[in-house]
Write a protein that holds these residues in place. Sequence first.
Motif, PDB file in Angstrom:
ATOM      1  N   TRP A 205       0.835  -1.210   0.047  1.00 50.71           N
ATOM      2  CA  TRP A 205       0.016   0.013  -0.038  1.00 50.71           C
ATOM      3  C   TRP A 205       0.910   1.242  -0.123  1.00 50.71           C
ATOM      4  N   LEU A 206       2.006   1.211   0.813  1.00 52.54           N
ATOM      5  CA  LEU A 206       2.823   2.460   0.865  1.00 52.54           C
ATOM      6  C   LEU A 206       3.618   2.605  -0.576  1.00 52.54           C
ATOM      7  N   ILE A 207       3.831   1.615  -1.359  1.00 51.91           N
ATOM      8  CA  ILE A 207       4.224   1.699  -2.716  1.00 51.91           C
ATOM      9  C   ILE A 207       3.590   2.578  -3.637  1.00 51.91           C
ATOM     10  N   GLU A 208       2.118   2.240  -3.502  1.00 54.86           N
ATOM     11  CA  GLU A 208       1.127   2.933  -4.054  1.00 54.86           C
ATOM     12  C   GLU A 208       0.906   4.506  -3.673  1.00 54.86           C
ATOM     13  N   VAL A 209       1.129   4.701  -2.412  1.00 53.10           N
ATOM     14  CA  VAL A 209       1.217   5.912  -1.743  1.00 53.10           C
ATOM     15  C   VAL A 209       2.137   6.932  -2.340  1.00 53.10           C
ATOM     16  N   HIS A 210       3.282   6.228  -2.312  1.00 54.70           N
ATOM     17  CA  HIS A 210       4.840   6.665  -2.741  1.00 54.70           C
ATOM     18  C   HIS A 210       4.483   7.429  -4.271  1.00 54.70           C
ATOM     19  N   LYS A 212       1.661   7.974  -5.619  1.00 54.05           N
ATOM     20  CA  LYS A 212       0.725   9.016  -5.622  1.00 54.05           C
ATOM     21  C   LYS A 212       1.233  10.277  -5.492  1.00 54.05           C
ATOM     22  N   PHE A 213       2.042  10.486  -4.539  1.00 55.48           N
ATOM     23  CA  PHE A 213       2.611  11.843  -4.108  1.00 55.48           C
ATOM     24  C   PHE A 213       3.739  12.085  -4.907  1.00 55.48           C
ATOM     25  N   ASP A 214       4.219  11.140  -5.940  1.00 52.05           N
ATOM     26  CA  ASP A 214       5.473  11.264  -6.850  1.00 52.05           C
ATOM     27  C   ASP A 214       6.597  11.723  -5.832  1.00 52.05           C
ATOM     28  N   LEU A 215       6.830  10.672  -5.100  1.00 49.46           N
ATOM     29  CA  LEU A 215       7.947  10.987  -4.344  1.00 49.46           C
ATOM     30  C   LEU A 215       9.407  10.368  -4.808  1.00 49.46           C
ATOM     31  N   MET A 216      10.719  10.621  -4.452  1.00 48.19           N
ATOM     32  CA  MET A 216      11.802  10.041  -4.629  1.00 48.19           C
ATOM     33  C   MET A 216      12.083   8.621  -4.303  1.00 48.19           C
ATOM     34  N   GLY A 217      12.966   8.303  -5.145  1.00 46.29           N
ATOM     35  CA  GLY A 217      13.170   6.927  -4.837  1.00 46.29           C
ATOM     36  C   GLY A 217      13.758   6.545  -3.662  1.00 46.29           C
ATOM     37  N   GLU A 218      14.696   7.169  -3.154  1.00 47.87           N
ATOM     38  CA  GLU A 218      15.034   7.080  -1.647  1.00 47.87           C
ATOM     39  C   GLU A 218      14.175   7.033  -0.579  1.00 47.87           C
ATOM     40  N   GLU A 256      14.398  13.001   2.968  1.00 53.15           N
ATOM     41  CA  GLU A 256      14.804  13.140   1.568  1.00 53.15           C
ATOM     42  C   GLU A 256      14.141  14.233   0.715  1.00 53.15           C
ATOM     43  N   GLU A 257      13.148  14.514   0.993  1.00 47.15           N
ATOM     44  CA  GLU A 257      12.272  15.352  -0.177  1.00 47.15           C
ATOM     45  C   GLU A 257      12.346  16.799   0.222  1.00 47.15           C
ATOM     46  N   VAL A 258      12.398  17.686  -0.733  1.00 49.97           N
ATOM     47  CA  VAL A 258      12.329  18.983  -0.671  1.00 49.97           C
ATOM     48  C   VAL A 258      11.094  19.430  -0.348  1.00 49.97           C
ATOM     49  N   SER A 259       9.937  18.856  -0.897  1.00 51.18           N
ATOM     50  CA  SER A 259       8.603  19.333  -0.775  1.00 51.18           C
ATOM     51  C   SER A 259       7.906  18.144   0.012  1.00 51.18           C
ATOM     52  N   VAL A 260       7.563  18.705   1.470  1.00 49.01           N
ATOM     53  CA  VAL A 260       7.279  17.446   2.321  1.00 49.01           C
ATOM     54  C   VAL A 260       5.687  17.380   2.061  1.00 49.01           C
ATOM     55  N   PRO A 261       4.969  16.312   2.192  1.00 52.15           N
ATOM     56  CA  PRO A 261       3.605  16.352   2.446  1.00 52.15           C
ATOM     57  C   PRO A 261       3.079  16.724   3.818  1.00 52.15           C
ATOM     58  N   LEU A 266      -1.718  12.965   4.748  1.00 55.83           N
ATOM     59  CA  LEU A 266      -1.665  11.616   5.362  1.00 55.83           C
ATOM     60  C   LEU A 266      -2.682  11.127   5.880  1.00 55.83           C
ATOM     61  N   ILE A 267      -3.622  12.038   6.650  1.00 58.70           N
ATOM     62  CA  ILE A 267      -4.821  11.763   7.269  1.00 58.70           C
ATOM     63  C   ILE A 267      -5.639  11.425   5.889  1.00 58.70           C
ATOM     64  N   LEU A 268      -5.967  12.124   5.083  1.00 61.23           N
ATOM     65  CA  LEU A 268      -6.719  11.919   3.882  1.00 61.23           C
ATOM     66  C   LEU A 268      -6.253  10.680   3.343  1.00 61.23           C
ATOM     67  N   ILE A 269      -5.137  10.385   2.822  1.00 61.36           N
ATOM     68  CA  ILE A 269      -4.950   9.099   2.418  1.00 61.36           C
ATOM     69  C   ILE A 269      -5.130   7.641   2.980  1.00 61.36           C
ATOM     70  N   SER A 270      -5.290   8.101   4.403  1.00 61.41           N
ATOM     71  CA  SER A 270      -5.571   6.780   5.219  1.00 61.41           C
ATOM     72  C   SER A 270      -7.058   6.938   5.562  1.00 61.41           C
ATOM     73  N   ASP A 271      -8.032   7.562   4.704  1.00 57.04           N
ATOM     74  CA  ASP A 271      -9.420   7.568   4.836  1.00 57.04           C
ATOM     75  C   ASP A 271      -9.815   8.083   6.292  1.00 57.04           C
ATOM     76  N   LYS A 272      -8.981   8.873   6.912  1.00 53.68           N
ATOM     77  CA  LYS A 272      -9.234   9.663   8.259  1.00 53.68           C
ATOM     78  C   LYS A 272      -9.233   8.467   9.423  1.00 53.68           C
ATOM     79  N   ALA A 273      -8.463   7.624   9.299  1.00 53.62           N
ATOM     80  CA  ALA A 273      -8.459   6.461  10.441  1.00 53.62           C
ATOM     81  C   ALA A 273      -7.653   6.886  11.637  1.00 53.62           C
TER      82      ALA A 273
END
Length: 375
Positions: A205-210, A212-218, A256-261, A266-273
């Motif tokens: 699931w985290l690979i899909e989130v990664h 979705k946010f277009d994050l770096m490979g590191e 790692e990132e320049v622009s951090v979510p 993150l709460i929305l991506i977890s369906d407010k769990a």
Amino acid sequence: MERISDENNPNLTKPTNFQGCRKFGQEIKHNRRALSVINHNLVGAKAYPCVVNKRGLSQRNECIENKQLDPVHRPITRKFAAQISSTSQRHCPEQETKKLKPSVPSSNEFGDCIFIDVEENKTSLDQPVPMFLEETEVEMEDIIIEEPIVDIDGCDTKNPLAVVEYVEDLHAYYKNMEKFSCVSPNYMDQQSDVNEKMRAILIDWLIEVHDKFDLMGETLFLTVNLIDRFLSQQTVMRKKLQLVGLVAMLLACKYEEVSVPIVGDLILISDKAYSRKEVLEMERLMLNTLQFNMSFPTPYVFMKRFLKAAQSDKKLELLSFFLIELALVEYEMLKFQPSLLAAAAIYTAQCSLNGYKQWSKTCEWHSSYTEDQLL
């Protein structure tokens, strides 16, 4: 070459019962012919090729004693045949005796010896291949050309981001520190409410989130490393496992990132769990558990270096990262070091694309893994 007559050698003794040889010599006294033509004139004998006639020592001595040796089947050594075909000069009896080996019958043993000039027809004779040519072929086959080690950093000398002066030292440090980033491959035994299948679902699931946010490979590889290190030291309930994954990605993005979510994303991506407070509390707990140690090498840093050593194209790079991401999901891969996983992924991708095993000396040098270790 001329026939050695009795007048030139007065000490030569003639056998009384060797008439066939004398008659044969008298017929060709004034007619020098090739050896193959003379063989056809022999009564009841086929053409005799110019090869070595190997006769036992006992048979030769018996023929010498009986004085009935057939002139066609006289033992001829290779050296003796070469002397006959290579020279047309006149030989004296004294010089011929010195050149002959003891195993070659001399003129005293056979009476009148007949020397035949085969210089004109030597190209048609079936001569064996010289020994030195055969040895040369064997030596050429045994020569192994060693594959040179390519300088993969030579093209980046003018690129300051490549840090060519320090890159070897950096990867030597990564190689030394990767053993501290590894966790126990059996750490799930201490978890009472979480197992390896749940871990695989979380990382998938985290690979899909990664993506979705277009994050770096590191970021992805550091996220998985933080999850495994935290679970190996802290017992987590099943309902909190997704929160652990979200916080681990948040920390990896901050590193790692320049622009951090933001936390709200993150709460929305977890369906407010989970609430904002729970996210921040888990972040504090994870940092204290890991003692803020986040600078451990992951398979990503080794992948970039080994792909450069393999002189990869885009297809090889994509397939290699696909395989290493599959290895992230598998719990059984925790027993292997990150550098070994990276090298094995690239090697597997090379074999899949090229259809044969391929691991160059350059890859072996920079990865410090041989093909047998990868297999």
